[in-house]
Write a protein that holds these residues in place. Structure first.
Motif, PDB file in Angstrom:
ATOM      1  N   ASN A 180       7.467   2.457  -0.410  1.00 42.93           N
ATOM      2  CA  ASN A 180       8.409   3.450   0.479  1.00 42.93           C
ATOM      3  C   ASN A 180       9.587   3.856  -0.474  1.00 42.93           C
ATOM      4  O   ASN A 180      10.374   3.041  -0.757  1.00 42.93           O
ATOM      5  CB  ASN A 180       8.676   2.450   1.653  1.00 42.93           C
ATOM      6  N   PRO A 181       9.655   5.129  -0.565  1.00 44.25           N
ATOM      7  CA  PRO A 181      10.885   5.578  -1.208  1.00 44.25           C
ATOM      8  C   PRO A 181      12.182   5.550  -0.580  1.00 44.25           C
ATOM      9  O   PRO A 181      13.347   5.435  -1.322  1.00 44.25           O
ATOM     10  CB  PRO A 181      10.352   7.307  -1.357  1.00 44.25           C
ATOM     11  N   ALA A 182      12.189   5.266   0.635  1.00 47.11           N
ATOM     12  CA  ALA A 182      13.584   5.327   1.546  1.00 47.11           C
ATOM     13  C   ALA A 182      13.949   3.768   1.363  1.00 47.11           C
ATOM     14  O   ALA A 182      14.273   3.180   2.328  1.00 47.11           O
ATOM     15  CB  ALA A 182      13.156   5.597   3.051  1.00 47.11           C
ATOM     16  N   GLN A 183      14.036   3.273   0.134  1.00 47.51           N
ATOM     17  CA  GLN A 183      14.615   2.043  -0.123  1.00 47.51           C
ATOM     18  C   GLN A 183      15.902   1.956  -1.195  1.00 47.51           C
ATOM     19  O   GLN A 183      15.840   2.800  -1.934  1.00 47.51           O
ATOM     20  CB  GLN A 183      13.628   1.052  -0.800  1.00 47.51           C
ATOM     21  N   ALA A 184      16.939   1.216  -0.951  1.00 51.17           N
ATOM     22  CA  ALA A 184      17.904   0.959  -1.980  1.00 51.17           C
ATOM     23  C   ALA A 184      17.966  -0.423  -2.580  1.00 51.17           C
ATOM     24  O   ALA A 184      18.635  -1.198  -1.948  1.00 51.17           O
ATOM     25  CB  ALA A 184      19.125   1.652  -1.131  1.00 51.17           C
ATOM     26  N   PRO A 185      17.244  -0.851  -3.452  1.00 49.30           N
ATOM     27  CA  PRO A 185      17.095  -2.148  -3.913  1.00 49.30           C
ATOM     28  C   PRO A 185      18.240  -2.445  -4.727  1.00 49.30           C
ATOM     29  O   PRO A 185      18.972  -1.463  -5.193  1.00 49.30           O
ATOM     30  CB  PRO A 185      16.000  -2.115  -4.842  1.00 49.30           C
ATOM     31  N   SER A 186      18.865  -3.695  -4.423  1.00 48.06           N
ATOM     32  CA  SER A 186      20.001  -4.081  -4.991  1.00 48.06           C
ATOM     33  C   SER A 186      19.728  -5.720  -5.466  1.00 48.06           C
ATOM     34  O   SER A 186      18.775  -6.341  -5.035  1.00 48.06           O
ATOM     35  CB  SER A 186      21.261  -4.107  -3.789  1.00 48.06           C
ATOM     36  N   GLU A 187      21.069  -6.349  -5.632  1.00 47.59           N
ATOM     37  CA  GLU A 187      20.877  -7.769  -5.809  1.00 47.59           C
ATOM     38  C   GLU A 187      20.381  -8.491  -4.835  1.00 47.59           C
ATOM     39  O   GLU A 187      19.834  -9.616  -4.853  1.00 47.59           O
ATOM     40  CB  GLU A 187      22.141  -8.197  -6.569  1.00 47.59           C
ATOM     41  N   ASP A 188      20.985  -8.191  -3.739  1.00 43.64           N
ATOM     42  CA  ASP A 188      20.458  -8.691  -2.365  1.00 43.64           C
ATOM     43  C   ASP A 188      19.194  -8.341  -1.652  1.00 43.64           C
ATOM     44  O   ASP A 188      18.759  -8.992  -0.612  1.00 43.64           O
ATOM     45  CB  ASP A 188      21.782  -8.602  -1.457  1.00 43.64           C
ATOM     46  N   THR A 189      18.818  -7.042  -2.151  1.00 42.75           N
ATOM     47  CA  THR A 189      17.592  -6.395  -1.280  1.00 42.75           C
ATOM     48  C   THR A 189      16.757  -6.094  -2.163  1.00 42.75           C
ATOM     49  O   THR A 189      16.744  -5.070  -3.012  1.00 42.75           O
ATOM     50  CB  THR A 189      18.062  -5.109  -0.723  1.00 42.75           C
ATOM     51  N   PRO A 190      15.494  -7.059  -2.270  1.00 41.71           N
ATOM     52  CA  PRO A 190      14.214  -6.534  -3.131  1.00 41.71           C
ATOM     53  C   PRO A 190      13.408  -5.332  -2.759  1.00 41.71           C
ATOM     54  O   PRO A 190      13.693  -4.913  -1.623  1.00 41.71           O
ATOM     55  CB  PRO A 190      13.259  -7.637  -2.956  1.00 41.71           C
ATOM     56  N   LEU A 191      12.869  -4.740  -3.881  1.00 43.16           N
ATOM     57  CA  LEU A 191      12.091  -3.584  -3.593  1.00 43.16           C
ATOM     58  C   LEU A 191      10.788  -4.220  -2.829  1.00 43.16           C
ATOM     59  O   LEU A 191      10.189  -5.093  -3.197  1.00 43.16           O
ATOM     60  CB  LEU A 191      11.686  -2.918  -4.916  1.00 43.16           C
ATOM     61  N   SER A 192      10.447  -3.585  -1.809  1.00 43.73           N
ATOM     62  CA  SER A 192       9.267  -3.996  -1.038  1.00 43.73           C
ATOM     63  C   SER A 192       8.075  -3.084  -1.607  1.00 43.73           C
ATOM     64  O   SER A 192       8.189  -1.887  -1.612  1.00 43.73           O
ATOM     65  CB  SER A 192       9.294  -3.615   0.352  1.00 43.73           C
ATOM     66  N   VAL A 193       7.079  -3.574  -2.040  1.00 46.81           N
ATOM     67  CA  VAL A 193       5.725  -3.091  -2.284  1.00 46.81           C
ATOM     68  C   VAL A 193       4.793  -3.499  -1.460  1.00 46.81           C
ATOM     69  O   VAL A 193       4.499  -4.877  -1.264  1.00 46.81           O
ATOM     70  CB  VAL A 193       5.515  -3.306  -3.685  1.00 46.81           C
ATOM     71  N   LYS A 194       4.064  -2.410  -0.771  1.00 45.83           N
ATOM     72  CA  LYS A 194       2.809  -2.942   0.110  1.00 45.83           C
ATOM     73  C   LYS A 194       1.515  -2.713  -0.907  1.00 45.83           C
ATOM     74  O   LYS A 194       1.285  -1.750  -1.417  1.00 45.83           O
ATOM     75  CB  LYS A 194       2.799  -1.982   1.120  1.00 45.83           C
ATOM     76  N   GLY A 195       0.797  -3.736  -0.859  1.00 41.61           N
ATOM     77  CA  GLY A 195      -0.615  -3.697  -1.737  1.00 41.61           C
ATOM     78  C   GLY A 195      -1.561  -4.032  -0.659  1.00 41.61           C
ATOM     79  O   GLY A 195      -1.536  -5.008   0.183  1.00 41.61           O
ATOM     80  N   GLN A 196      -3.072  -3.250  -0.948  1.00 36.31           N
ATOM     81  CA  GLN A 196      -3.969  -3.577   0.003  1.00 36.31           C
ATOM     82  C   GLN A 196      -5.408  -3.769  -0.904  1.00 36.31           C
ATOM     83  O   GLN A 196      -5.319  -2.984  -1.646  1.00 36.31           O
ATOM     84  CB  GLN A 196      -4.369  -2.739   1.111  1.00 36.31           C
ATOM     85  N   LEU A 197      -6.066  -4.685  -0.722  1.00 34.65           N
ATOM     86  CA  LEU A 197      -7.550  -4.700  -1.323  1.00 34.65           C
ATOM     87  C   LEU A 197      -8.428  -4.762  -0.434  1.00 34.65           C
ATOM     88  O   LEU A 197      -8.305  -5.347   0.692  1.00 34.65           O
ATOM     89  CB  LEU A 197      -7.300  -6.033  -2.238  1.00 34.65           C
ATOM     90  N   VAL A 198      -9.660  -4.028  -0.727  1.00 33.09           N
ATOM     91  CA  VAL A 198     -10.817  -4.109   0.121  1.00 33.09           C
ATOM     92  C   VAL A 198     -11.664  -5.013  -0.770  1.00 33.09           C
ATOM     93  O   VAL A 198     -12.086  -4.954  -1.937  1.00 33.09           O
ATOM     94  CB  VAL A 198     -11.508  -2.604   0.104  1.00 33.09           C
ATOM     95  N   VAL A 199     -12.265  -6.091   0.002  1.00 33.04           N
ATOM     96  CA  VAL A 199     -13.199  -6.830  -0.560  1.00 33.04           C
ATOM     97  C   VAL A 199     -14.680  -6.664   0.120  1.00 33.04           C
ATOM     98  O   VAL A 199     -14.669  -6.295   1.275  1.00 33.04           O
ATOM     99  CB  VAL A 199     -12.754  -8.431  -0.249  1.00 33.04           C
ATOM    100  N   GLY A 200     -15.659  -6.876  -0.729  1.00 28.26           N
ATOM    101  CA  GLY A 200     -17.010  -6.875   0.108  1.00 28.26           C
ATOM    102  C   GLY A 200     -17.442  -7.877   0.847  1.00 28.26           C
ATOM    103  O   GLY A 200     -16.431  -8.922   0.968  1.00 28.26           O
ATOM    104  N   LYS A 201     -18.330  -7.865   1.626  1.00 27.35           N
ATOM    105  CA  LYS A 201     -18.914  -8.483   2.529  1.00 27.35           C
ATOM    106  C   LYS A 201     -19.686  -9.669   2.065  1.00 27.35           C
ATOM    107  O   LYS A 201     -20.246  -9.364   0.909  1.00 27.35           O
ATOM    108  CB  LYS A 201     -19.706  -7.803   3.576  1.00 27.35           C
ATOM    109  N   THR A 202     -19.942 -10.690   2.707  1.00 28.70           N
ATOM    110  CA  THR A 202     -20.775 -11.984   2.361  1.00 28.70           C
ATOM    111  C   THR A 202     -21.994 -12.106   3.219  1.00 28.70           C
ATOM    112  O   THR A 202     -21.400 -12.137   4.342  1.00 28.70           O
ATOM    113  CB  THR A 202     -19.939 -13.077   1.967  1.00 28.70           C
TER     114      THR A 202
END
Length: 150
Positions: free
Chosen positions: A114-136
């Motif tokens: 999300n570009p609406a972030q202001a990371p600092s020493e006290d605020t980490p940069l948030s990254v959202k990741g998603q993976l699609v896994v196959g069915k079994t």
């Protein structure tokens, strides 16, 4: 131990996370999934999913760690991170995860910062990741019939 198990006799053991089963016309016992000790709805419910998650987490960390404590360009009008830097990070991570997709570990992937972030020493940069896994496939239900024409 019982000589042979059917679906109904193996089910109570599967629910208790015992991991053995057998198949008709095949001798011996086989793994009945690879559950962990959490609810089935969890991302961590099965050992193989934990392996996929761990591998992706290592790849993402390895890709993003060189950017830790580096200068991040800021949009002077908003004070947020410039979109060019964000798209570069997202692209780097997606490219790094390509190896997992090529190996068949995952079927799809997405990373969002999300570009609406202001990371600092006290605020980490948030990254959202998603993976699609196959069915079994755990079992087949085959409707087989005989006929004199198709």
């Amino acid at each position: 131990m019982q000589e042979s198990y059917t679906g109904s006799t193996i089910q109570p053991y599967s629910k208790r996370l015992y991991v053995c089963s057998s198949f008709a016309d095949y001798s011996g016992f086989y793994w009945n999934g690879c559950p962990t000790a959490v609810s089935k709805e969890s991302d961590y419910a099965y050992f193989n999913l934990n392996c996929i998650w761990n591998k992706a987490a290592r790849i993402i960390r390895r890709t993003l760690i060189p950017k830790v404590r580096s200068k991040v360009p800021t949009d002077p009008a908003t004070g947020y991170i410039k979109s060019t830097w964000i798209s570069g990070c997202e692209s780097d991570v997606l490219s790094a995860l390509d190896s997992m997709q090529a190996a068949g570990n995952i079927d799809g992937k997405d990373i969002y910062i999300n570009p609406a972030q202001a990371p600092s020493e006290d605020t980490p940069l948030s990254v959202k990741g998603q993976l699609v896994v196959g069915k079994t496939v755990h079992e087949f239900d085959v409707d087989l019939g005989l006929t004199d024409k198709l």
